[in-house]
Design a protein around this motif. Structure first.
Motif: not given
Length: 251
Positions: A60, A118, A120
């Motif tokens: 992440w 963010y 991932c």
């Protein structure tokens, strides 16, 4: 020559040497969180290769709204590695499940500086290629009207369900009590009323009429004064019938 190459590629594909390696990532694109609360960043994945928990790698990273460098948020390889420095130190909690294909994390007590994107990324060797999932987090002062409405509906629905359940329970208990009372009334023996004069003739003297007898003097043929004979003053003892009545009453 071209035909031989084509046949070779087909053979390799059939044997599994060549396999499309494209891991798929699924995330919620936009997430809103109130300042100071915890927020879950959900990230799930699908792989064409069997999941190997010892080989899966999850990363992440964070890109702020304002121009700045990208920062590592979380790393997983056989076990979770939360950041030990930076703005996310002591703020990241692993909330995923490798075998469940879940790579989610939780950010504790979000701040306005956490506004941004963010990323991932999941690798499951040999399935290591695929798009990176992105989530845009927006930290706000108060919850939006839609979230407040959903929260109010959820709370109201829960309260209504509890009240309805209580009403059903009380109604069932009342119906059960009424049914029991009716059964008791139907099954209760009816008591027969007895004539009090049968069991206790002495207590029912007032029910007897006074018997008036007329005595005639045989010597002069004159009629003497009328006398009232009280059955209770009779010298004779109780007859056998009275004894039988007493026995019946004692029974």
């Amino acid at each position: 020559m071209c035909v031989k190459g084509f046949l070779l590629l087909c053979g390799l594909a059939a044997s599994g040497v060549l396999q499309a390696s494209g891991i798929r990532i699924y995330t919620s694109e936009d997430v809103e969180a109130v300042n100071g609360t915890d927020v879950r960043l959900k990230c799930t994945f699908q792989s064409s290769t069997a999941i190997n928990p010892n080989a899966v790698i999850i990363s992440w990273s964070f890109r702020p709204l304002k121009p700045g460098r990208e920062e590592s948020v979380f790393h997983y390889q056989q076990k979770p590695y939360p950041p030990i420095e930076g703005i996310f130190r002591n703020r990241i909690i692993w909330a995923g499940d490798i075998m469940g294909r879940d790579a989610s994390i939780i950010i504790r007590e979000v701040k306005f500086t956490y506004n941004g994107t963010y990323m991932c990324q999941v690798k499951n060797p040999p399935d290591v290629h695929g798009a990176v999932g992105e989530i845009r987090l927006r930290v706000v002062t108060t919850a939006s009207f839609s979230e407040l409405l959903l929260l109010a509906i959820a709370i109201g629905g829960g309260i209504a369900a509890v009240v309805l359940l209580l009403i059903i329970i009380v109604s069932c208990r009342r119906c059960k009590r009424k049914r029991q009372r009716r059964e008791e009334e139907v099954e209760a023996p009816r008591k027969e009323r007895k004539d009090p004069t049968v069991c206790h003739p002495m207590k029912a003297i007032h029910l007897y009429l006074s018997q008036t007898s007329i005595e005639i003097d045989s010597s002069d043929g004159m009629i003497s004064d009328a006398s009232t004979k009280d059955p209770s003053s009779s010298s004779e003892g109780p007859s056998s019938d009275d004894d039988d009545d007493d026995d019946i009453c004692s029974d």
